[in-house]
Scaffold this motif. Structure first.
Motif, PDB file in Angstrom:
ATOM      1  N   PHE A   1       5.381   5.149   8.302  1.00 11.26           N
ATOM      2  CA  PHE A   1       5.201   4.309   6.942  1.00 11.26           C
ATOM      3  C   PHE A   1       6.431   3.115   6.723  1.00 11.26           C
ATOM      4  O   PHE A   1       7.392   3.661   6.988  1.00 11.26           O
TER       5      PHE A   1
ATOM      6  N   PHE B   1       1.087   2.789   8.858  1.00 14.23           N
ATOM      7  CA  PHE B   1       0.586   2.248   7.587  1.00 14.23           C
ATOM      8  C   PHE B   1       1.820   1.411   6.953  1.00 14.23           C
ATOM      9  O   PHE B   1       2.969   1.667   6.637  1.00 14.23           O
TER      10      PHE B   1
ATOM     11  N   ILE C   1      -2.334  -0.343   9.286  1.00 18.88           N
ATOM     12  CA  ILE C   1      -3.079  -0.277   8.371  1.00 18.88           C
ATOM     13  C   ILE C   1      -2.375  -0.772   6.997  1.00 18.88           C
ATOM     14  O   ILE C   1      -1.294  -0.107   6.567  1.00 18.88           O
TER      15      ILE C   1
ATOM     16  N   LEU D   1      -1.930  -0.700   3.206  1.00 15.38           N
ATOM     17  CA  LEU D   1      -2.344   0.248   2.008  1.00 15.38           C
ATOM     18  C   LEU D   1      -2.482  -0.619   0.833  1.00 15.38           C
ATOM     19  O   LEU D   1      -2.753  -0.208  -0.226  1.00 15.38           O
TER      20      LEU D   1
ATOM     21  N   VAL E   1      -4.331   6.838   1.846  1.00 18.16           N
ATOM     22  CA  VAL E   1      -4.212   7.353   3.232  1.00 18.16           C
ATOM     23  C   VAL E   1      -5.363   8.310   3.528  1.00 18.16           C
ATOM     24  O   VAL E   1      -5.964   8.233   4.784  1.00 18.16           O
TER      25      VAL E   1
ATOM     26  N   HIS F   1      -8.052   7.257   5.960  1.00 17.78           N
ATOM     27  CA  HIS F   1      -7.806   6.997   7.411  1.00 17.78           C
ATOM     28  C   HIS F   1      -7.548   8.242   8.063  1.00 17.78           C
ATOM     29  O   HIS F   1      -7.688   8.508   9.238  1.00 17.78           O
TER      30      HIS F   1
END
Length: 110
Positions: free
Chosen positions: A5, A54, A78, A80, A101, A104
């Motif tokens: 993250f 993410f 990805i 968010l 989250v 995914h």
């Protein structure tokens, strides 16, 4: 699965994500930031380690792709779309992270 993250300073958003998803469904979770003054600054090692990345904002994905083009080229990143307006472990932030989250990866129902 190894999840990374990323936010700007790794103090609120990505650190909250690391805390709430740590050991969730057996995921290995780390967090980092893209800015020089980040608590933990994202490195090429982080990118290489992660199976799924993410980011909180589009600018974080752009910074990762710009700084680590080779390592990031084969990674799924990805966004968010979570703005920098939450404190660490903010209830609204936690709910938003879980909701976005879970689109995914599989999360437990709790």
């Amino acid at each position: 699965m190894k999840l990374l993250f990323v936010c700007s300073r790794n103090k609120w958003r990505s650190l909250t994500a690391e805390k709430i998803f740590h050991r969730c469904n057996g995921y290995d979770v780390r967090s980092a930031g893209t800015e020089e003054q980040a608590r933990i600054k994202v490195t090429e090692g982080h990118i290489g380690w992660a199976e799924l990345i993410f980011v909180m904002e589009k600018k974080h994905a752009a910074r990762i792709r710009h700084k680590f083009p080779h390592a990031a080229s084969s990674k799924k990143i990805i966004c968010l779309d979570i703005p920098d307006e939450y404190k660490y472990m903010d209830e609204d932030l936690i709910e938003m992270l879980k909701s976005r989250v879970s689109e995914h990866i599989e999360l437990p129902d709790n």
